[in-house]
Design an enzyme around this catalytic site. Structure first.
Site, PDB file in Angstrom:
ATOM      1  N   HIS A 137     -20.974  -9.456 -28.776  1.00 34.66           N
ATOM      2  CA  HIS A 137     -22.432  -9.308 -28.707  1.00 34.66           C
ATOM      3  C   HIS A 137     -23.013  -9.775 -30.026  1.00 34.66           C
ATOM      4  CE1 HIS A 137     -26.250  -7.769 -27.274  1.00 34.66           C
ATOM      5  NE2 HIS A 137     -26.422  -7.124 -28.415  1.00 34.66           N
ATOM      6  N   CYS A 181     -16.396  -3.593 -47.287  1.00 36.47           N
ATOM      7  CA  CYS A 181     -16.497  -2.147 -47.086  1.00 36.47           C
ATOM      8  C   CYS A 181     -17.294  -1.440 -48.168  1.00 36.47           C
ATOM      9  CB  CYS A 181     -15.094  -1.547 -46.975  1.00 36.47           C
ATOM     10  SG  CYS A 181     -14.276  -1.956 -45.415  1.00 36.47           S
ATOM     11  N   ASP A 236      -7.166  -0.554 -38.252  1.00 37.16           N
ATOM     12  CA  ASP A 236      -7.246   0.806 -37.711  1.00 37.16           C
ATOM     13  C   ASP A 236      -6.223   1.037 -36.599  1.00 37.16           C
ATOM     14  OD1 ASP A 236      -9.304   1.439 -39.424  1.00 37.16           O
ATOM     15  OD2 ASP A 236     -10.883   1.069 -37.960  1.00 37.16           O
TER      16      ASP A 236
END
Length: 331
Positions: free
Chosen positions: A130, A9, A82
């Site tokens: 993806h 992060c 989250d």
């Protein structure tokens, strides 16, 4: 693998830049959107029926560790967090992959294995993803979770008099920065990696939902910026600088100036909205340090504070008081 540059992060864009960009976007008028990007919360919430809502979130970043399997675990743990910060349960996950075509695809396989291990541990299902060719490796997840509409945890609903608790130690950015320059304490690195691969999935198993007024997870914006977002411009938080939990060797690393650009972005963003009363540079830097897969920061009323620490391992770090001339006071 030797590809660690600005990993975890610490690679996030600064809060100030993001705020400016998002302020120019039109906000949704859909009444089913219960939480959108305008509140700076951990994910988005969309109501699907009278009782339930879907949580959507996405997180990915470059590696901060050479071991591909552990990197996959960290990235997945961070993305799943989250959902837990908003009171939900993860259902499905999609891989997001950027990978150089010149590298061994077996390394990518190990990253995905590490990520999937954490998805399965969370009781969720990996359903696809993806991938694109890129110059640098990046990996993460898009996660969909579910939550009861009457049991949503938001980040901006603290109340005056609340006490705030943190569920993981601070210092992942500092420790990994020391590792990058070859001056890391092996035990400190081991502890930090263990923390970054630990799911934030147990809070509501131990603390009654009704006790928790607000919750967020502490990641790239560091403790102080995430706390500032929780205050929503309505209150001031008084932080006990001496009570902030951190990994072993963090103080030596700060004294050696093993810092990150992300932490300095966090410092610049808060500017004069934070005031330090006593303490030293360490109490400043540990709260600005960008966390990867950090802990949950949650608030409860003072009457429940003592019980919280008996029920769940966490640290009392701050208290909410009426609004003053600054957002955060660190003492």
């Amino acid at each position: 693998m030797i590809y660690c540059k600005s990993g975890g992060c610490t690679a996030k864009l600064g809060a100030g830049a993001l705020s400016r960009i998002l302020s120019g976007l039109e906000k949704s008028s859909d009444p089913h959107v219960l939480v959108g990007f305008d509140s700076h919360d951990d994910g988005a919430i969309y109501q699907i029926n009278d009782r339930q809502a879907i949580i959507s979130t996405l997180d990915f970043f470059p590696p901060m560790i050479e071991d591909p399997y552990i990197f996959g675990q960290i990235a997945a743990t961070n993305a799943l967090s989250d959902i837990y910060a908003m009171g939900g349960r993860p259902l499905t996950a999609l891989n997001i992959v950027c990978f150089p075509d010149k590298l061994d695809l077996n390394e990518l396989g190990k990253i995905l294995e590490g990520g999937n291990a954490k998805v399965l541990e969370a009781g969720a299902t990996l359903v696809g993803g993806h991938s694109i060719v890129d110059e640098d490796i990046k990996y993460g997840l898009s996660v969909t979770g579910i939550v009861d509409v009457d049991k949503i945890l938001r980040n901006d609903t603290v109340r005056e008099g609340d006490v705030l608790f943190l569920t993981k130690k601070l210092g992942t950015g500092i420790i990994m920065a020391s590792r990058q320059v070859g001056d890391a304490n092996p035990e400190a690195v081991k502890e930090a990696l263990g923390s970054m691969t630990t799911l934030n999935n147990r809070l509501l198993d131990h603390i009654p939902f009704e006790w928790i007024h607000a919750c967020t997870d502490v990641t790239g914006f560091g403790l102080y910026v995430h706390l500032d977002e929780m205050l929503h411009g309505q209150y001031t938080a008084v932080v006990d600088g001496k009570a902030l939990p951190c990994f072993d060797d963090c103080r030596r690393c700060v004294d050696s100036f093993y810092l990150t650009a992300a932490a300095q972005n966090n410092r610049n963003y808060l500017g004069d909205r934070i005031r330090f009363e006593g303490g030293g540079f360490f109490e400043e830097e540990i709260g600005f340090d960008a966390q990867t897969s950090g802990g949950l920061l949650f608030s409860v009323s003072e009457e429940h504070a003592t019980q919280v620490q008996r029920l769940f391992p966490c640290w009392q770090v701050a208290k909410i008081i009426p609004k003053t001339d600054v957002s955060i006071i660190v003492r």
